[in-house]
Design an enzyme around this catalytic site. Structure first.
Site, PDB file in Angstrom:
ATOM      1  N   LYS A 237      24.257  48.445  48.101  1.00 30.09           N
ATOM      2  CA  LYS A 237      23.864  49.605  47.313  1.00 30.09           C
ATOM      3  C   LYS A 237      24.249  49.405  45.860  1.00 30.09           C
ATOM      4  O   LYS A 237      25.292  48.821  45.557  1.00 30.09           O
ATOM      5  CB  LYS A 237      24.548  50.859  47.871  1.00 30.09           C
ATOM      6  CG  LYS A 237      24.078  51.185  49.282  1.00 30.09           C
ATOM      7  CD  LYS A 237      24.970  52.194  49.972  1.00 30.09           C
ATOM      8  CE  LYS A 237      24.534  52.341  51.419  1.00 30.09           C
ATOM      9  NZ  LYS A 237      25.538  53.084  52.216  1.00 30.09           N
ATOM     10  N   ARG A 292      33.922  55.001  58.849  1.00 27.88           N
ATOM     11  CA  ARG A 292      34.913  54.637  57.820  1.00 27.88           C
ATOM     12  C   ARG A 292      34.688  55.485  56.572  1.00 27.88           C
ATOM     13  O   ARG A 292      33.655  56.147  56.451  1.00 27.88           O
ATOM     14  CB  ARG A 292      34.706  53.172  57.427  1.00 27.88           C
ATOM     15  CG  ARG A 292      33.314  52.938  56.842  1.00 27.88           C
ATOM     16  CD  ARG A 292      33.085  51.524  56.349  1.00 27.88           C
ATOM     17  NE  ARG A 292      31.827  51.403  55.620  1.00 27.88           N
ATOM     18  CZ  ARG A 292      30.645  51.179  56.158  1.00 27.88           C
ATOM     19  NH1 ARG A 292      30.532  51.056  57.471  1.00 27.88           N
ATOM     20  NH2 ARG A 292      29.559  51.090  55.415  1.00 27.88           N
TER      21      ARG A 292
END
Ligand code: MV4
Length: 469
Positions: A237, A292
């Site tokens: 990203k 996470r």
């Protein structure tokens, strides 16, 4: 609450966790490899233990060394950050066996959701919309072919043990199915030691929209809205924003509520992220869950005012969630740009080196999470994320203006060191991006990469730490 925890990570996220610890009166133990001796977290944490050589397999992925550091320092819990051991259910179990609290979901939940095919079946049972496809992993190529014929091409073959874009192959037509099936299984075996695969209808163009959820161990949970993460290159990203732009409020609420329903059904605890693909008609379909804290968590912190690392520590420490859904107010727009030490003009090749100049942006509505400092040596061993520039503003146009201002302030210099800032600027200038009308094809279009990816397995497996963010 814990008295002392160990931070099993490095870079900006290790600093982020150390800061949260100090704010909550929790003592922190940093672990570091020989290459990170001079890292900021070694100074910022209360204690620091060297756990091995630069090679991550012998340090940040070395469960025995980390457990030993926790024992030696008397830490009660382990924060794994992102990447490295953060989604390793075996590590979570080893922590428990050694009397340490793993700050994340329970190991059984990590096992169930880490298997993308199992997660799909579980979420289907919970009533989440999914891309059409197989409900179990496939036994034979004939089975794969039968599912593909039924759902129609293009399809995508995904490794059950994959995630974050690793181990998946797009198949445009029946003639390519058999070789793609074989190839994906080989990749799965090599990369994850697990060759099980499943098939989904390939959705394109689509936006990658994810939902932040937060659940305690007593059945309470809230969602903290959406983030759009469609600006990616090879599953890394580059820019994230929240709320996801150009979608109706009704759609955004529906996606968020759907994710929370899935999280509660799975017995999820801690912070987690539910990924969806969203098409042009605003139909959304669940794809996977990340067990996470994520790189882009500050986007959510900026629009909700909730400190996600504080929440992680509270939940893992057994404190009931104080936040109720009606207390969560999504305000304004936040945008995050990742600044990597890579050269966009040389295929985003990492450019390690010493930072002779380092002046991160500051000012109204501006947050920079970084482990960089003037004189810091960016090594060649780990992920090249150097900083995350995050801005908040009351609306998207103001946030974009603020981001441009922030990037203008950012000075990074050093012999041989390049950053992704010039490329980020090009994305911010793109007309489609500015309108909020973009999908996962945006970066490839800017880079002139031909569309219809045949094989979306990342080019290099050399950087173990590049996985699972
Ligand atoms: C997909 C997909 C299209 N259809 N699944 C990539 C990351 C991983 N979490 C899932 N991914 C995808 N799954 C179906 N059924 C397209 C992608 C995908 C993608 C998603 C988000 C951002 C960039 C992407 C680039 C290639 C493929």
């Amino acid at each position: 609450m814990f008295e002392k925890i160990l931070i099993a990570n490095r870079g900006e996220i290790a600093l982020r966790v150390a800061r949260a610890c100090r704010e909550l009166g929790v003592r922190s133990v940093a672990v570091y490899s020989v290459a990170d001796r001079d890292s900021a977290v070694v100074r910022l944490a209360d204690e620091a233990v060297c756990i091995g050589p630069p090679d991550a397999r012998q340090s940040y992925l070395n469960a025995a060394a980390i457990i030993e550091a926790a024992r030696k320092t008397g830490a009660e819990a382990v924060h794994p950050g992102y990447g490295f051991l953060s989604e390793d259910a075996d590590f979570a179990e080893i922590c428990a066996d050694n009397g340490l609290v793993f700050i994340g979901p329970r190991p059984e939940v990590m096992v169930a959701l880490g298997d993308k095919s199992k997660a799909r079946a579980l979420m289907s049972d919970a009533g989440l919309p999914l891309p059409p496809g197989s409900m179990e992993t496939l036994g034979t190529v004939a089975q794969a072919r039968a599912v593909a014929e039924e759902i129609g091409y293009p399809v995508i073959i995904k490794c059950a043990a994959g995630g974050g874009g690793r181990g998946m192959t797009v198949v445009l037509s029946a003639e390519d199915l058999a070789s793609a099936y074989d190839r994906t299984r080989i990749v799965g075996q090599a990369a994850f030691g697990d060759d099980r695969v499943y098939v989904e209808r390939y959705l394109s163009p689509a936006r990658h929209v994810e939902v932040q959820v937060l659940c305690d161990g007593y059945g309470n949970g809230v969602h903290l809205g959406t983030r759009d993460c469609s600006v990616q290159r090879r599953h890394q990203k580059l820019i994230e924003e929240g709320p996801a732009p150009a979608l109706s409020g009704v759609t955004l609420d529906a996606i968020a509520e759907t994710a929370l329903r899935g999280a509660l059904r799975a017995g999820y605890t801690g912070v987690g992220t539910f990924e969806f693909l969203v098409d042009e008609a605003e139909r959304f379909q669940f794809i996977e869950i990340n067990c996470r804290i994520q790189v882009e968590h500050p986007v959510t912190e900026m629009i909700t005012g909730v400190d996600l690392v504080h929440e992680q520590l509270h939940i893992a420490g057994g404190v009931p969630l104080r936040l109720r859904q009606e207390d969560v107010r999504l305000q304004g727009v936040a945008i995050e740009c990742r600044v990597n030490t890579e050269d966009p003009d040389r295929n985003f090749m990492p450019t390690p080196g010493r930072l002779t100049r380092f002046i991160p942006p500051n000012g109204p509505g501006t947050r920079t999470d970084t482990h960089g400092y003037p004189g810091y040596l960016v090594g060649p061993y780990y992920d090249s994320l150097l900083a995350k520039v995050v801005v908040w503003a009351p609306d998207r146009d103001l946030a974009l203006g603020r981001m441009e201002r922030a990037l203008h302030e950012f000075e990074v210099d050093g012999p041989g060191v390049h950053t992704t800032i010039p490329f980020i600027r090009r994305v911010l200038d793109d007309a489609g991006f500015r309108k909020g009308r973009y999908s996962t094809g945006l970066v490839d279009r800017l880079l002139g990469v031909p569309d219809s990816p045949k094989d979306s397995v990342p080019a290099s497996s050399a950087h173990l730490s590049r996985r699972t963010r």
